[in-house]
Each structure stands twice: as structure tokens, then as C-alpha cells.
Design an enzyme around this catalytic site. Structure first.
Site, PDB file in Angstrom:
ATOM      1  N   ASP A  62      43.233-106.715  43.868  1.00 43.27           N
ATOM      2  CA  ASP A  62      43.317-105.897  42.659  1.00 43.27           C
ATOM      3  C   ASP A  62      43.649-104.468  43.088  1.00 43.27           C
ATOM      4  OD1 ASP A  62      42.901-104.512  40.281  1.00 43.27           O
ATOM      5  OD2 ASP A  62      41.225-105.794  39.680  1.00 43.27           O
ATOM      6  N   ASP A  73      47.266-100.684  36.945  1.00 40.84           N
ATOM      7  CA  ASP A  73      46.231-101.537  37.511  1.00 40.84           C
ATOM      8  C   ASP A  73      46.759-102.969  37.458  1.00 40.84           C
ATOM      9  OD1 ASP A  73      43.841-102.856  38.029  1.00 40.84           O
ATOM     10  OD2 ASP A  73      42.733-101.971  36.359  1.00 40.84           O
ATOM     11  N   HIS A 134      40.960-103.152  29.811  1.00 35.37           N
ATOM     12  CA  HIS A 134      40.582-101.809  29.389  1.00 35.37           C
ATOM     13  C   HIS A 134      41.804-100.960  29.079  1.00 35.37           C
ATOM     14  CE1 HIS A 134      41.613-100.823  33.618  1.00 35.37           C
ATOM     15  NE2 HIS A 134      41.137-102.033  33.813  1.00 35.37           N
ATOM     16  N   HIS A 142      39.180 -96.290  32.506  1.00 32.35           N
ATOM     17  CA  HIS A 142      38.543 -97.060  31.425  1.00 32.35           C
ATOM     18  C   HIS A 142      38.384 -96.113  30.246  1.00 32.35           C
ATOM     19  CE1 HIS A 142      37.422-100.878  33.502  1.00 32.35           C
ATOM     20  NE2 HIS A 142      37.719-100.116  34.539  1.00 32.35           N
ATOM     21  N   GLU A 167      43.230-108.473  31.876  1.00 31.69           N
ATOM     22  CA  GLU A 167      42.818-109.132  33.118  1.00 31.69           C
ATOM     23  C   GLU A 167      41.917-110.340  32.891  1.00 31.69           C
ATOM     24  OE1 GLU A 167      40.395-106.605  35.754  1.00 31.69           O
ATOM     25  OE2 GLU A 167      40.680-105.016  34.291  1.00 31.69           O
ATOM     26  N   GLU A 257      46.212-109.922  36.449  1.00 36.19           N
ATOM     27  CA  GLU A 257      46.141-108.660  35.701  1.00 36.19           C
ATOM     28  C   GLU A 257      47.484-107.944  35.696  1.00 36.19           C
ATOM     29  OE1 GLU A 257      43.457-105.674  37.280  1.00 36.19           O
ATOM     30  OE2 GLU A 257      43.396-104.618  35.362  1.00 36.19           O
TER      31      GLU A 257
END
Ligand code: MN
Ligand code: MN
Length: 271
Positions: A62, A73, A134, A142, A167, A257
Site C-alpha cells: 500500500d 493512495d 476515505h 483522511h 479500498e 485500492e
């Protein structure tokens, strides 16, 4: 992903990925997370607890990068040399694809959670119910909106221009993670009066990593006694450490993700 092989070091892999992000002109938005098997999230190697991959491991990588504070992300899962968990990995990927196809202004986060849950359960696995995607904003990983992996009563909707990380996590376990073991990922919480050497490291962290999570191993370049000062800052509440999150039933966990931006009538994948 192609560098994950039996006998390979997760510390070397994390260093290589983070170096690549910096070479390409980005900064790390958080330390590379490398979760093996039942470890779902928030594990990054430290200098001393390096892990070597073994045949049959299910490895999640990740990665977060930011440019001028704007984060992205992304994550993927690979199995080391075996194919025992291909269906588990595919389930998370399928859920991500279904979500991306659904996203448009007005899509509810609960609908995304429902679609994730249905896709993963249809494949014979469980979604991890207490991990979420998020929203993201400048210098904020976040940013307030959570994207669940199960159907919820949340009425929140996506709107044009939002950037969200989707994700899905699939597992052979019970579908829940918890953790109390301190990991090597930290984040600044608040300034406090402290001895000069501690304050010095605190300022260095703020200058180098801003409000983004950072790795214990990154601090050695700032201060040779970083480990000791970091522990002190955690005790004083200046810095928080993220516990390593592990599947409650010790099931194997897979993750997929992407970060997307919501456009006028759908979304664009950024990662
Ligand atoms: Mn991520
Ligand atoms: Mn994320």
C-alpha cells in the site's frame, strides 16, 4: 509487485519504493505498508523487525505519494509463487472495479459499501467491515468521508471534484481487524513543552513530513537518537503510533485500492 519474491526483504522493498517516489519528484504521503497474510494494514518495516517473504505468503503493498501536499493512495496484493489465494485477491480487485464503475456525483458511500460486500461475499469471502476508504484533500489523507466495505446507514454522497481512495479488503477470516501492537508508523498530534532534543526532532519531523504519517526509520536521518525521542513523544502525546491491524480470525487478507477524482458524470482513476 514484481520485486516480491521468496527470501526478499520487506525493508529493502519499502526503501526501494520510497526512493522511487522521491526520484520521480514526489514525496511519500505515508510509509509503504507491507502487510503479509493476516496483517491487514499499518505495518511498515522498521530497521530491526524486517520480514523476509516466504513461498505462499499473500503480500499487500500500500503506497502513498504526494506532490505539493496533494496525496494519492493505491494498493495491490500478490501471492509469492503459489496460487492458493487467487480467488481472494481477485475478489478485492473485482469489488474495486465495480465501485469505480458506480462512482458519479450523488453515489452514496453506503451503495459502494454494499457493492463491495456483495462482490466479495459472492466469491465466498468476507469483506473487512472495520477498514474503509476515505476522501483526501491537500495535506489531508483522511479528509472526513469514509467509504465503507459493507452497507451502512451513512447517507453521505460523493460530489464532483472529490478525491476518494476506494479500498476493498477481502478475507478468509471473520471480516474484522484489530490491533494493539505498536507499529513503526507515526503521525504528529500536537506540540508540547519538551526537552530541547525532543523538540528539535519534533520540528524536524514537521518540516520533513508535514502532517502526513511517517516511518520510525525515516527519523534516523534527522537525529541519531530518534528512536528514543520518538518513544518519549508517544508517551507525551506529541506523536501517535498506529497499531498494526491484524485479522481477528487470523484469516488471510487481500486488498485492492485506487484513488479517483469524481468528475461531472463518473470518475477518473488517478493511481
Ligand atoms: Mn492505501
Ligand atoms: Mn487508503
Amino acid at each position: 509487485m514484481s520485486h516480491v519474491r521468496a527470501g526478499g526483504s520487506s525493508l529493502e522493498l519499502a526503501n526501494a519504493i520510497e526512493a522511487l517516489i522521491r526520484e520521480r519528484g514526489g514525496e511519500c504521503a505515508f510509509p509503504v505498508n507491507i502487510g503479509v497474510n493476516e496483517v491487514a494494514a499499518h505495518y511498515t518495516p522498521s530497521k530491526t523487525d524486517d520480514i523476509r517473504f516466504r513461498t505462499g505468503d499473500v503480500v499487500k503493498i500500500d503506497v502513498g505519494a504526494h506532490v505539493d501536499g496533494y496525496p494519492a493512495d493505491t494498493a495491490a496484493t500478490v501471492e509469492v509463487d503459489t496460487k492458493n489465494f487467487s480467488a481472494l485477491i481477485t475478489a478485492a480487485q473485482d469489488a474495486l472495479r465495480v465501485c469505480i464503475e458506480m462512482i458519479a456525483p450523488g453515489t452514496t458511500v453506503s451503495a459502494l459499501g454494499g457493492a463491495t460486500s456483495r462482490t466479495i461475499r459472492a466469491a465466498g469471502f468476507k469483506p473487512v467491515e472495520n477498514l474503509t476508504g476515505h476522501s483526501m484533500e491537500k495535506f489531508n489523507l483522511h479528509a472526513g468521508l469514509s467509504i465503507p466495505n459493507i452497507e451502512t446507514r451513512d447517507k453521505a454522497v460523493l460530489t464532483e471534484g472529490m478525491v476518494v481512495a476506494i479500498e476493498p479488503f477481502s478475507t478468509t477470516g471473520v471480516g474484522k481487524v484489530d490491533g494493539s501492537k505498536r507499529g513503526s508508523i507515526y503521525r504528529i498530534v500536537r506540540e508540547r513543552r519538551a526537552p530541547a532534543e525532543v523538540t528539535g526532532l519534533f520540528e524536524g519531523i514537521k518540516r520533513s513530513f508535514g502532517p502526513f504519517p511517517f516511518a520510525g526509520r525515516w527519523c534516523d536521518a534527522l537525529d541519531p537518537d530518534a528512536g528514543q525521542h520518538l518513544s518519549k513523544m508517544v508517551r507525551m502525546g506529541m506523536v501517535m503510533s498506529y497499531p498494526v491491524l491484524t485479522e481477528v480470525g487470523r484469516g488471510v487478507v487481500a486488498q485492492a485500492e485506487h484513488s479517483v477524482i469524481v468528475t461531472k458524470d463518473r470518475c477518473t482513476v488517478l493511481t
